[in-house]
Design a protein around this motif. Structure first.
Motif, PDB file in Angstrom:
ATOM      1  N   THR A 279      -9.975  21.348  32.820  1.00  0.00           N
ATOM      2  CA  THR A 279     -11.172  20.961  33.581  1.00  0.00           C
ATOM      3  C   THR A 279     -12.110  20.184  32.656  1.00  0.00           C
ATOM      4  O   THR A 279     -11.996  20.292  31.423  1.00  0.00           O
ATOM      5  CB  THR A 279     -11.916  22.206  34.101  1.00  0.00           C
ATOM      6  OG1 THR A 279     -12.380  22.952  32.968  1.00  0.00           O
ATOM      7  CG2 THR A 279     -11.014  23.084  34.955  1.00  0.00           C
TER       8      THR A 279
ATOM      9  N   ARG B 102     -22.292  22.346  18.957  1.00  0.00           N
ATOM     10  CA  ARG B 102     -22.244  21.388  20.067  1.00  0.00           C
ATOM     11  C   ARG B 102     -23.627  20.858  20.430  1.00  0.00           C
ATOM     12  O   ARG B 102     -23.742  19.927  21.213  1.00  0.00           O
ATOM     13  CB  ARG B 102     -21.612  22.056  21.306  1.00  0.00           C
ATOM     14  CG  ARG B 102     -20.170  22.438  21.085  1.00  0.00           C
ATOM     15  CD  ARG B 102     -19.614  23.262  22.237  1.00  0.00           C
ATOM     16  NE  ARG B 102     -20.191  24.597  22.280  1.00  0.00           N
ATOM     17  CZ  ARG B 102     -19.748  25.570  23.060  1.00  0.00           C
ATOM     18  NH1 ARG B 102     -18.747  25.360  23.875  1.00  0.00           N
ATOM     19  NH2 ARG B 102     -20.308  26.760  23.044  1.00  0.00           N
TER      20      ARG B 102
ATOM     21  N   ALA C 218     -12.346  24.983  17.904  1.00  0.00           N
ATOM     22  CA  ALA C 218     -12.014  25.697  19.132  1.00  0.00           C
ATOM     23  C   ALA C 218     -10.742  25.107  19.717  1.00  0.00           C
ATOM     24  O   ALA C 218     -10.482  23.909  19.568  1.00  0.00           O
ATOM     25  CB  ALA C 218     -13.154  25.567  20.142  1.00  0.00           C
ATOM     26  N   ASN C 219      -9.987  25.956  20.357  1.00  0.00           N
ATOM     27  CA  ASN C 219      -8.750  25.474  20.993  1.00  0.00           C
ATOM     28  C   ASN C 219      -8.245  26.498  21.995  1.00  0.00           C
ATOM     29  O   ASN C 219      -8.526  27.694  21.877  1.00  0.00           O
ATOM     30  CB  ASN C 219      -7.661  25.243  19.927  1.00  0.00           C
ATOM     31  CG  ASN C 219      -6.560  24.309  20.416  1.00  0.00           C
ATOM     32  OD1 ASN C 219      -6.639  23.769  21.512  1.00  0.00           O
ATOM     33  ND2 ASN C 219      -5.537  24.123  19.611  1.00  0.00           N
ATOM     34  N   PHE C 220      -7.553  26.047  22.985  1.00  0.00           N
ATOM     35  CA  PHE C 220      -6.683  26.869  23.815  1.00  0.00           C
ATOM     36  C   PHE C 220      -5.612  25.933  24.334  1.00  0.00           C
ATOM     37  O   PHE C 220      -5.822  24.720  24.397  1.00  0.00           O
ATOM     38  CB  PHE C 220      -7.462  27.561  24.962  1.00  0.00           C
ATOM     39  CG  PHE C 220      -8.263  26.631  25.826  1.00  0.00           C
ATOM     40  CD1 PHE C 220      -7.659  25.865  26.820  1.00  0.00           C
ATOM     41  CD2 PHE C 220      -9.639  26.509  25.652  1.00  0.00           C
ATOM     42  CE1 PHE C 220      -8.408  25.010  27.626  1.00  0.00           C
ATOM     43  CE2 PHE C 220     -10.395  25.648  26.454  1.00  0.00           C
ATOM     44  CZ  PHE C 220      -9.771  24.893  27.436  1.00  0.00           C
TER      45      PHE C 220
ATOM     46  N   ARG D 226     -21.825  30.800  15.791  1.00  0.00           N
ATOM     47  CA  ARG D 226     -22.641  31.275  16.914  1.00  0.00           C
ATOM     48  C   ARG D 226     -22.974  32.752  16.817  1.00  0.00           C
ATOM     49  O   ARG D 226     -23.976  33.197  17.329  1.00  0.00           O
ATOM     50  CB  ARG D 226     -21.881  31.033  18.239  1.00  0.00           C
ATOM     51  CG  ARG D 226     -21.637  29.594  18.569  1.00  0.00           C
ATOM     52  CD  ARG D 226     -20.593  29.462  19.658  1.00  0.00           C
ATOM     53  NE  ARG D 226     -19.314  30.043  19.242  1.00  0.00           N
ATOM     54  CZ  ARG D 226     -18.241  30.106  19.996  1.00  0.00           C
ATOM     55  NH1 ARG D 226     -18.261  29.633  21.218  1.00  0.00           N
ATOM     56  NH2 ARG D 226     -17.123  30.635  19.524  1.00  0.00           N
TER      57      ARG D 226
ATOM     58  N   ASN E 245      -1.982  18.326  14.749  1.00  0.00           N
ATOM     59  CA  ASN E 245      -1.812  17.775  16.103  1.00  0.00           C
ATOM     60  C   ASN E 245      -2.542  16.445  16.294  1.00  0.00           C
ATOM     61  O   ASN E 245      -2.444  15.833  17.350  1.00  0.00           O
ATOM     62  CB  ASN E 245      -2.214  18.793  17.184  1.00  0.00           C
ATOM     63  CG  ASN E 245      -3.699  19.117  17.179  1.00  0.00           C
ATOM     64  OD1 ASN E 245      -4.466  18.525  16.437  1.00  0.00           O
ATOM     65  ND2 ASN E 245      -4.092  20.081  17.995  1.00  0.00           N
TER      66      ASN E 245
ATOM     67  N   ASN F 160     -15.071  20.918  31.932  1.00  0.00           N
ATOM     68  CA  ASN F 160     -15.751  21.904  31.071  1.00  0.00           C
ATOM     69  C   ASN F 160     -14.857  22.377  29.938  1.00  0.00           C
ATOM     70  O   ASN F 160     -15.322  22.623  28.823  1.00  0.00           O
ATOM     71  CB  ASN F 160     -16.177  23.134  31.883  1.00  0.00           C
ATOM     72  CG  ASN F 160     -17.500  22.914  32.564  1.00  0.00           C
ATOM     73  OD1 ASN F 160     -18.196  21.951  32.243  1.00  0.00           O
ATOM     74  ND2 ASN F 160     -17.832  23.785  33.506  1.00  0.00           N
ATOM     75  N   GLY F 161     -13.566  22.538  30.241  1.00  0.00           N
ATOM     76  CA  GLY F 161     -12.620  22.944  29.201  1.00  0.00           C
ATOM     77  C   GLY F 161     -12.518  21.872  28.124  1.00  0.00           C
ATOM     78  O   GLY F 161     -12.485  22.162  26.923  1.00  0.00           O
TER      79      GLY F 161
HETATM   80  C1  LIG Z   1      -1.854  23.107  15.758  1.00  0.00           C
HETATM   81  C2  LIG Z   1      -3.086  23.939  16.185  1.00  0.00           C
HETATM   82  C3  LIG Z   1      -4.352  23.129  16.178  1.00  0.00           C
HETATM   83  C4  LIG Z   1      -5.621  23.823  16.243  1.00  0.00           C
HETATM   84  C5  LIG Z   1      -5.760  25.168  16.255  1.00  0.00           C
HETATM   85  C6  LIG Z   1      -7.090  25.769  16.328  1.00  0.00           C
HETATM   86  O1  LIG Z   1      -8.101  25.146  16.470  1.00  0.00           O
HETATM   87  S1  LIG Z   1      -7.132  27.451  16.134  1.00  0.00           S
HETATM   88  C7  LIG Z   1      -8.844  27.942  16.256  1.00  0.00           C
HETATM   89  C8  LIG Z   1      -9.114  28.480  17.578  1.00  0.00           C
HETATM   90  N1  LIG Z   1     -10.382  29.194  17.538  1.00  0.00           N
HETATM   91  C9  LIG Z   1     -11.140  29.227  18.611  1.00  0.00           C
HETATM   92  O2  LIG Z   1     -10.815  28.678  19.650  1.00  0.00           O
HETATM   93  C10 LIG Z   1     -12.412  30.017  18.468  1.00  0.00           C
HETATM   94  C11 LIG Z   1     -13.534  29.542  19.351  1.00  0.00           C
HETATM   95  N2  LIG Z   1     -13.127  29.537  20.777  1.00  0.00           N
HETATM   96  C12 LIG Z   1     -14.000  29.722  21.824  1.00  0.00           C
HETATM   97  O3  LIG Z   1     -15.183  29.908  21.628  1.00  0.00           O
HETATM   98  C13 LIG Z   1     -13.446  29.685  23.244  1.00  0.00           C
HETATM   99  O4  LIG Z   1     -12.066  29.930  23.190  1.00  0.00           O
HETATM  100  C14 LIG Z   1     -13.685  28.306  23.955  1.00  0.00           C
HETATM  101  C15 LIG Z   1     -13.023  27.178  23.203  1.00  0.00           C
HETATM  102  C16 LIG Z   1     -13.095  28.377  25.343  1.00  0.00           C
HETATM  103  C17 LIG Z   1     -15.154  28.011  24.077  1.00  0.00           C
HETATM  104  O5  LIG Z   1     -15.876  29.058  24.653  1.00  0.00           O
HETATM  105  P1  LIG Z   1     -17.143  28.793  25.636  1.00  0.00           P
HETATM  106  O6  LIG Z   1     -17.776  30.128  25.757  1.00  0.00           O
HETATM  107  O7  LIG Z   1     -17.948  27.669  25.180  1.00  0.00           O
HETATM  108  O8  LIG Z   1     -16.415  28.351  26.898  1.00  0.00           O
HETATM  109  P2  LIG Z   1     -16.117  29.089  28.283  1.00  0.00           P
HETATM  110  O9  LIG Z   1     -15.411  30.401  28.083  1.00  0.00           O
HETATM  111  O10 LIG Z   1     -17.378  29.109  29.059  1.00  0.00           O
HETATM  112  O11 LIG Z   1     -15.096  28.045  28.888  1.00  0.00           O
HETATM  113  C18 LIG Z   1     -15.399  26.689  28.972  1.00  0.00           C
HETATM  114  C19 LIG Z   1     -14.324  26.031  29.822  1.00  0.00           C
HETATM  115  O12 LIG Z   1     -13.061  26.161  29.166  1.00  0.00           O
HETATM  116  C20 LIG Z   1     -12.107  26.721  30.048  1.00  0.00           C
HETATM  117  N3  LIG Z   1     -11.140  27.565  29.368  1.00  0.00           N
HETATM  118  C21 LIG Z   1     -11.377  28.504  28.448  1.00  0.00           C
HETATM  119  N4  LIG Z   1     -10.227  29.085  28.036  1.00  0.00           N
HETATM  120  C22 LIG Z   1      -9.228  28.451  28.738  1.00  0.00           C
HETATM  121  C23 LIG Z   1      -7.808  28.573  28.753  1.00  0.00           C
HETATM  122  N5  LIG Z   1      -7.189  29.455  27.955  1.00  0.00           N
HETATM  123  N6  LIG Z   1      -7.109  27.762  29.549  1.00  0.00           N
HETATM  124  C24 LIG Z   1      -7.724  26.861  30.352  1.00  0.00           C
HETATM  125  N7  LIG Z   1      -9.073  26.696  30.373  1.00  0.00           N
HETATM  126  C25 LIG Z   1      -9.803  27.480  29.574  1.00  0.00           C
HETATM  127  C26 LIG Z   1     -12.968  27.590  30.972  1.00  0.00           C
HETATM  128  O13 LIG Z   1     -12.285  27.872  32.190  1.00  0.00           O
HETATM  129  C27 LIG Z   1     -14.191  26.711  31.173  1.00  0.00           C
HETATM  130  O14 LIG Z   1     -13.965  25.669  32.103  1.00  0.00           O
HETATM  131  P3  LIG Z   1     -14.451  25.822  33.667  1.00  0.00           P
HETATM  132  O15 LIG Z   1     -13.726  27.016  34.225  1.00  0.00           O
HETATM  133  O16 LIG Z   1     -15.942  26.050  33.614  1.00  0.00           O
HETATM  134  O17 LIG Z   1     -14.054  24.542  34.322  1.00  0.00           O
END
Ligand SMILES: CCC/C=C/C(=O)SCCNC(=O)CCNC(=O)[C@H](O)C(C)(C)COP(=O)([O-])OP(=O)([O-])OC[C@H]1O[C@@H](n2cnc3c(N)ncnc32)[C@H](O)[C@@H]1OP(=O)([O-])[O-]
Ligand SMILES: NC(=O)C1=CN([C@@H]2O[C@H](COP(=O)(O)OP(=O)(O)OC[C@H]3O[C@@H](n4cnc5c(N)ncnc54)[C@H](OP(=O)(O)O)[C@@H]3O)[C@@H](O)[C@H]2O)C=CC1
Length: 281
Positions: A131, A93, A121-123, A66, A172, A133-134
């Protein structure tokens, strides 16, 4: 020490659980010469290491995600090493965005031989707080994104007589774990999708495999884990260390090279033994 020993004078252990050497110590310099490789999420973490390695082995490399700020430094680094690279933005997406990406890369490089579905992506969150959206943000990236890129680039590979696809799963996907509802389900879907693609598209000379990294130290996973990787996780990793992006590189290169011509539909954990049971009971 006998002549068949895995140690040479002055060398560290060569075939045990040591540090993964750079791919240039392991694979031929021209392994991917005249090949075009597309790496999603190729600007950071594991994807960046993979993109740079493909270029080191002669591939033309397209990196997509992105944020152009993540991608430009990778293009510059590849070009500074004498390789060819290209970057374009995509949101995996969105199918339209993915299709435009495929067309743009094909136009730039004339084809795509290797697709690495690495964008992810993950959290971590308790399931009751997740949610809709999450869920969509994570599953949309992992599963829809992998499917859309596979469909779009796959169509092109079918027309062009073959290719190799590798998708980043995760350990996982094998068993449920706390706080991984969206990520675990999405990654399980990725593995199943790769198996289906492998079974259907073998007839088109397309192979598809899944790599499952364990815990690989990247900014992405550290952020997803809440800012820090808890040291106690190491108790569950026989290798007694977290992985690095470099640990993932050789498996990606192997699976997309002719060395893996008879390997498709597989699941390859790169996890230092994390998936092994820690207890006999
Ligand atoms: C064993 C390990 C396995 C895998 C590891 C990996 O993948 S490592 C690689 C990891 N690398 C990456 O992850 C890199 C890419 N990651 C990303 O771009 C962001 O972290 C993303 C995944 C949230 C997507 O972003 P975006 O701009 O598209 O999304 P947004 O910010 O607009 O939120 C959308 C919804 O998610 C909700 N929400 C968000 N955070 C949290 C939280 N901590 N808690 C709870 N909820 C959370 C947020 O509240 C919202 O819901 P709402 O409130 O509307 O109902
Ligand atoms: N690190 C680990 O421990 C593990 C990682 N994995 C998997 O490995 C892969 C790489 O992870 P890692 O390097 O750690 O993490 P990163 O966060 O560095 O990588 C994720 C990449 O995906 C890109 N991306 C995210 N969302 C989108 C989107 N909607 N469209 C296009 N690109 C997107 C990001 O780029 P941008 O922000 O520019 O869009 C980023 O480059 C992921 O699939 C991850 O799930 C699996 C198991 C463990």
């Amino acid at each position: 020490m006998g002549s068949n020993s895995v140690r040479r004078e002055g060398d560290s252990l060569m075939v045990g659980l040591g540090e993964t050497p750079p791919s240039t110590d392991l694979f031929a310099e021209d392994l991917f010469a005249d090949r075009v490789v597309l790496v999603t999420g190729g600007g950071t973490g594991i994807g960046k290491a993979v993109a740079l390695a493909f270029a080191d082995h002669g591939a033309d490399v397209a990196v997509v995600s992105r944020n152009m700020d993540h991608l430009t430094p990778v293009v510059e680094e590849i070009e500074s090493r004498g390789g060819r690279a290209y970057a374009t933005t995509v949101d995996v997406r969105e199918y339209e965005s993915v299709d435009t990406m495929t067309e743009t890369v094909v136009e730039e490089f004339g084809g795509i031989d290797v697709l690495v579905n690495n964008a992810g992506a993950n959290f971590l969150t308790p399931t009751e707080l997740l949610t809709p959206n999450g869920w969509r943000a994570v599953v949309g990236t992992i599963l829809d994104g992998t499917a859309y890129c596979t469909l779009s680039v796959g169509e092109h590979m079918i027309e062009n007589d073959g290719g190799a696809i590798v998708s980043m799963g995760a350990t996982n996907s094998v068993q449920g774990a706390p706080y991984h509802a969206h990520s675990g389900a999405g990654k399980a879907g990725v593995h199943n999708l790769m198996q289906t693609v492998a079974s259907e598209w073998a007839v088109h000379d397309i192979r598809a495999n899944t790599i499952a990294p364990g815990i690989i130290e990247t900014e992405g996973v550290t952020e997803a884990a809440g800012g820090e990787l808890p040291e106690e996780i190491l108790q569950d990793i026989p290798a007694e260390r977290f992985g690095t992006p470099a640990d993932c590189v050789p498996t990606v290169l192997f699976l997309t090279s002719p060395a893996a011509a008879y390997v498709t539909g597989g699941y390859f954990a790169v996890d230092g033994g994390q998936l092994l049971a820690s207890s006999p009971f």
